[in-house]
Write an enzyme that holds these catalytic residues in place. Structure first.
Site, PDB file in Angstrom:
ATOM      1  N   ASP A  92       9.781 -35.868 -23.014  1.00 56.11           N
ATOM      2  CA  ASP A  92       9.405 -35.464 -24.361  1.00 56.11           C
ATOM      3  C   ASP A  92       8.680 -34.123 -24.258  1.00 56.11           C
ATOM      4  O   ASP A  92       8.413 -33.620 -23.164  1.00 56.11           O
ATOM      5  CB  ASP A  92       8.575 -36.553 -25.042  1.00 56.11           C
ATOM      6  CG  ASP A  92       7.244 -36.756 -24.363  1.00 56.11           C
ATOM      7  OD1 ASP A  92       6.847 -35.916 -23.538  1.00 56.11           O
ATOM      8  OD2 ASP A  92       6.584 -37.761 -24.650  1.00 56.11           O
ATOM      9  N   ASP A 280      13.576 -45.004 -26.894  1.00 55.63           N
ATOM     10  CA  ASP A 280      12.484 -45.182 -25.939  1.00 55.63           C
ATOM     11  C   ASP A 280      11.366 -45.857 -26.692  1.00 55.63           C
ATOM     12  O   ASP A 280      11.234 -45.672 -27.909  1.00 55.63           O
ATOM     13  CB  ASP A 280      11.977 -43.842 -25.410  1.00 55.63           C
ATOM     14  CG  ASP A 280      11.059 -43.162 -26.415  1.00 55.63           C
ATOM     15  OD1 ASP A 280      11.575 -42.593 -27.407  1.00 55.63           O
ATOM     16  OD2 ASP A 280       9.819 -43.240 -26.256  1.00 55.63           O
ATOM     17  N   CYS A 318      16.465 -66.832 -20.097  1.00 54.53           N
ATOM     18  CA  CYS A 318      16.412 -65.508 -19.462  1.00 54.53           C
ATOM     19  C   CYS A 318      16.674 -65.627 -17.958  1.00 54.53           C
ATOM     20  O   CYS A 318      16.262 -66.590 -17.319  1.00 54.53           O
ATOM     21  CB  CYS A 318      15.046 -64.881 -19.712  1.00 54.53           C
ATOM     22  SG  CYS A 318      14.794 -63.294 -18.895  1.00 54.53           S
ATOM     23  N   CYS A 320      15.805 -63.160 -15.675  1.00 54.62           N
ATOM     24  CA  CYS A 320      15.021 -62.164 -14.915  1.00 54.62           C
ATOM     25  C   CYS A 320      14.235 -62.832 -13.779  1.00 54.62           C
ATOM     26  O   CYS A 320      14.073 -64.055 -13.754  1.00 54.62           O
ATOM     27  CB  CYS A 320      14.082 -61.397 -15.834  1.00 54.62           C
ATOM     28  SG  CYS A 320      12.527 -62.232 -16.204  1.00 54.62           S
ATOM     29  N   CYS A 323      11.313 -65.047 -14.996  1.00 54.58           N
ATOM     30  CA  CYS A 323      11.712 -66.338 -15.573  1.00 54.58           C
ATOM     31  C   CYS A 323      12.326 -67.266 -14.524  1.00 54.58           C
ATOM     32  O   CYS A 323      12.262 -68.482 -14.661  1.00 54.58           O
ATOM     33  CB  CYS A 323      12.672 -66.130 -16.741  1.00 54.58           C
ATOM     34  SG  CYS A 323      11.822 -65.524 -18.226  1.00 54.58           S
ATOM     35  N   HIS A 349       9.781 -58.839 -17.013  1.00 57.77           N
ATOM     36  CA  HIS A 349      10.457 -59.661 -18.020  1.00 57.77           C
ATOM     37  C   HIS A 349      10.767 -58.855 -19.282  1.00 57.77           C
ATOM     38  O   HIS A 349      11.894 -58.879 -19.785  1.00 57.77           O
ATOM     39  CB  HIS A 349       9.636 -60.889 -18.386  1.00 57.77           C
ATOM     40  CG  HIS A 349      10.193 -61.595 -19.579  1.00 57.77           C
ATOM     41  ND1 HIS A 349      11.297 -62.406 -19.488  1.00 57.77           N
ATOM     42  CD2 HIS A 349       9.869 -61.539 -20.902  1.00 57.77           C
ATOM     43  CE1 HIS A 349      11.623 -62.838 -20.695  1.00 57.77           C
ATOM     44  NE2 HIS A 349      10.766 -62.318 -21.567  1.00 57.77           N
TER      45      HIS A 349
END
Lengths: 388, 388
Positions: A92, A280, A318, A320, A323, A349
C-alpha cells in the site's frame, strides 16, 4: 509495462475468475492477500502461508519506510529478498497509515507532513515520494498515495479530497513512468523490481456521483489496474456494497479490481458477486490474536468460558492444522495463559478460513454455480448465533 | 511397573547411547526435552517440534495444576489428549516453581503451603499431592516433589533439606504405588496413563558427601530412574560438573540419568561425557525470545546494530528453517519491530541447535568418537567471541 497482466478465464454473472500475472508469479483471482504490515504476517511463518495457499502478501509502505527504511531494504535487493518471500507482494502507499497512525499530520497539496509514531521524527510523504519508496521496496504492485477521509465527512470535503487524490494520481503516474523509463537512477531511486505495476485508487466517499467521477478520472490517468479505497471505514454494509456495485461499470473489464481493506467473509462474497478480484484485510489475523475464530457457522470467541471443556475443534468442518490437532478447550487454555501459540494457531485457522473461502469461490465461478454457493455460504454463517 | 524401560545400546567411555521406552513411545538418548511449561513450547507448534526431531516434552505440574487444573485435564483424558501431543511427556513436580514463583510460601515436613502467583488463592502441595496431580495429568514420567534450596546455602540447611527430600521421596513412592496398584479410584485420583513411571531426585547442594548420601538413599527407595536436581542454580560450572561426576557411580547403570534444568550447549556435552542421558532447559526457548541465538561459533544477539545489514543466516552451517530462509538483517528487523515471528523463528533455530547437538552426540557415541566430537565442539564454540 513489464510482466504485469490479467486474464479473466470465467464469468458467472458479474463474478469473475482470472489469473493475475506479476513479476514474481501468478495469482489466482478472486484472491485474498494476508496482511504482513512490517514484512511478516503476525504469528505465522512464510512456510505456513505457502502451505495455506497464500499467493500474494500485502506489506506496508509507511511502516517499512520508517523501520528499517526503504534504503536499507533496497540495499538488500528489495523486499522479496529481505523478507525471504519469493512470491508476489503488493505494497500500500502509506496513505491510510499517515491518516490513522502518524502524529501531528498536516496535509496540503504537496502531500502529508507528519511525525513518526515511533520516534517523533518529521517526514513528508508526497505522491512522488510514495512511488520512490515502493520502487525501492520492489513490490510487484505499488499503490498510489491517496487522501483518506474519516467517515462520515461532509459532501464538500469528500469532493475536494477526491479531486486532490486525482491530482495526486497524475503526479504518481508521472513519477512512476519517469522512474521505470530511466531505471530510476536519475531520480536517485534504486529500482529493485523492474516489473513493478502501479494501481490507481478510486475515492469519493459514499456518493455514487463522486465515485463515478473518481473512477473515470483515475482510469483516464491510466494504471495497470484499479482499487476502490475509502470503504470499509464504518459506513453501513449495504452502502459499501452499493458503492462497489456502482463503481464497477466505470472500471475496465480487462483489469483486476481491488477492494481495499475489506472485510468480513460475507463482504468478500458480496464484493465478488459485484465483480471484485482482490482483497486484503487485517480481520483474520488481528481478530485471531484477540481470540476470535471465523467458522462456517459464524465467529466464536475462544476466550468464552463455555469452551473451557469443549473437546471439539474450532470448526468441525475445517481441515486446517489447528482444527485437525487442537480442541477449543486447549485453544482457550493457550489464550487464557497468554501463550504466543494462541496467536499462531488462531491465525493459521482464520487465514485458512479466508483463503479456503476464496478457493471455494473460484471453484464455484468456474462451475457456474457462484449464486448457489453465495446463498449456501450466507445460510451457513447465520445458522446459529455464537457469542461475538 | 508398566511399559517403562531403558536400554543402553552403546558406551563410549562414560558417555552412553540408549533408548528409553515410555507408554507413549521411545526416546533416543542422550535426549533434550524442550520445555512446554503450560502445555505448549512458547512460539512453536507441535508440528514444528516433530519436524525438529523432539521426541519428548517437559511440562509443568505447578502451572497446569493452577490453570487450567489437573481435574479439567483429567476429564479431557489427560495431558496428551488435551494438548494434542501423542509422544512422551515428562512432568516436573512443581517443587522448583513453588520455591521460585509462588507467593508467601511456608515449607514444613507436610509440604509447601503457598499462594498462587495468579490469583492469590491458597494451596498445599505435598509429596502425595504432587503424585496425584501428575497421575491425573498422565505424563509418561512423573517427578517426585523435592525441596529446592537457593545457592549458596549453609551446610546444615543443605543436609536438612536433602534428608527431607529423601523422606518426601519415600512418601511419594508409597503414594505412587498405592495409586497404580488400585487404579487410583480409591485415592480419588483419575489415572489417565496407567504406564506412568516415576523418577526420584538426588539433592545435596554442592557437597560430594551429601550428593552421595542422597543418591544412595533415593536409589534405596527405588524408582524407575533418577534425576540430579538442585544444580545449574548459580554455582560455578566446574562445581556442577564435579557434582554430576561424583553422583554418577551411585546411580544404577541400567536406568536413565536426568540432569534437571541444565544448561548451555557446553554443559550438555560435558554432562554426557559424565554419563547423563536426559536434559531439559529453558535456555534455547527463553533466550530465543530475548534475541539470543545459539550458533556453532557461539551465541549472537540479534538485537545488535551490527546485524542490521547482515545478509548471512544466523549460523551459516545450520540447516534449520530459519537459517535456510532468513537473514540476520531480517531477524533483527522482526525483533526490533516486536513481531511475534521473531520469537517463532529464533525458537525454531535454537531448538534445532540443541536437538541437532544431541543428535550429533548420539552419532558420535555410536561411532566411538565422542571424545573428538567433544573437543571439536568446544573448539568451534570458542572460535571467536560474539557479543553475548
Amino acid at each position: 509495462m513489464g510482466p504485469f497482466s490479467f486474464r479473466v478465464t470465467h464469468h458467472d454473472q458479474r463474478a469473475r475468475r482470472g489469473v493475475m500475472t506479476t513479476a514474481h508469479g501468478d495469482v489466482q483471482t478472486p484472491a485474498f492477500m494476508p496482511v504482513g504490515t512490517q514484512g511478516a504476517v503476525k504469528g505465522v511463518t512464510h512456510r505456513d502461508l505457502e502451505q495455506l495457499g497464500a499467493e500474494i502478501l500485502l506489506s506496508n509502505t509507511y511502516h517499512l519506510y520508517l523501520r528499517p527504511g526503504d534504503d536499507l531494504i533496497a540495499r538488500r535487493g528489495g523486499l522479496h529478498a529481505f523478507i525471504g518471500w519469493p512470491r508476489p507482494i503488493l505494497t500500500d502507499s502509506g496513505g491510510y497509515q499517515v491518516f490513522s497512525l502518524a502524529a501531528r499530520r498536516t496535509i496540503d497539496e504537496a502531500g502529508a507532513r507528519f511525525r513518526s509514531h515511533l520516534d517523533g521524527s518529521e517526514h513528508l510523504l508526497t505522491p512522488e515520494k510514495a512511488v520512490d519508496i515502493q520502487a525501492q521496496l520492489g513490490s510487484d504492485i505499488a499503490m498510489v498515495f491517496d487522501e483518506c477521509l474519516a467517515h462520515p465527512a461532509d459532501a464538500g470535503s469528500v469532493r475536494q479530497s477526491m479531486e486532490r487524490t486525482l491530482r495526486w494520481a497524475r503526479r504518481a503516474r508521472d513519477r512512476f513512468q519517469a522512474i521505470y523509463a530511466h531505471g530510476g537512477r536519475s531520480q536517485g531511486v534504486v529500482v529493485t523490481n523492474p516489473g513493478q505495476a502501479q494501481f490507481g485508487i478510486v475515492q469519493g466517499g459514499v456518493s455514487r456521483g463522486l465515485r463515478e467521477e473518481s473512477a473515470q478520472g483515475t482510469v483516464a490517468v491510466g494504471f495497470e489496474a484499479y482499487a476502490i479505497g475509502g470503504l470499509s471505514v464504518g459506513e453501513p454494509t449495504d452502502v459499501m456494497y452499493d458503492m462497489v456495485a456502482h463503481t464497477m461499470p466505470s472500471l475496465p473489464e480487462d483489469r483486476p479490481r481491488y477492494l481495499m481493506g475489506a472485510g468480513t467473509p460475507q463482504d468478500l462474497v458480496e464484493a465478488v458477486a459485484r465483480g471484485v478480484d482482490l482483497f486484503d484485510c487485517v480481520l483474520p489475523t488481528r481478530n485471531a490474536r484477540n481470540g476470535q475464530l471465523f467458522t462456517s457457522a459464524g465467529p466464536i470467541n475462544i476466550k468464552n468460558a463455555r469452551y473451557a471443556e469443549d473437546d471439539r475443534p474450532p470448526d468441525p468442518s475445517c481441515s486446517c492444522y489447528t482444527c485437525r490437532t487442537c480442541s477449543r478447550a486447549y485453544l482457550r487454555h493457550l489464550f487464557q495463559t497468554g501463550e504466543i501459540n494462541a496467536s499462531t494457531l488462531n491465525t493459521l485457522h482464520n487465514l485458512h478460513f479466508y483463503l479456503d473461502t476464496l478457493s471455494r469461490i473460484r471453484d464455484a465461478i468456474v462451475f457456474g454455480r457462484f449464486e448457489s454457493f453465495r446463498l449456501a455460504f450466507h445460510e451457513s454463517l447465520s445458522r446459529r448465533l455464537h457469542d461475538s
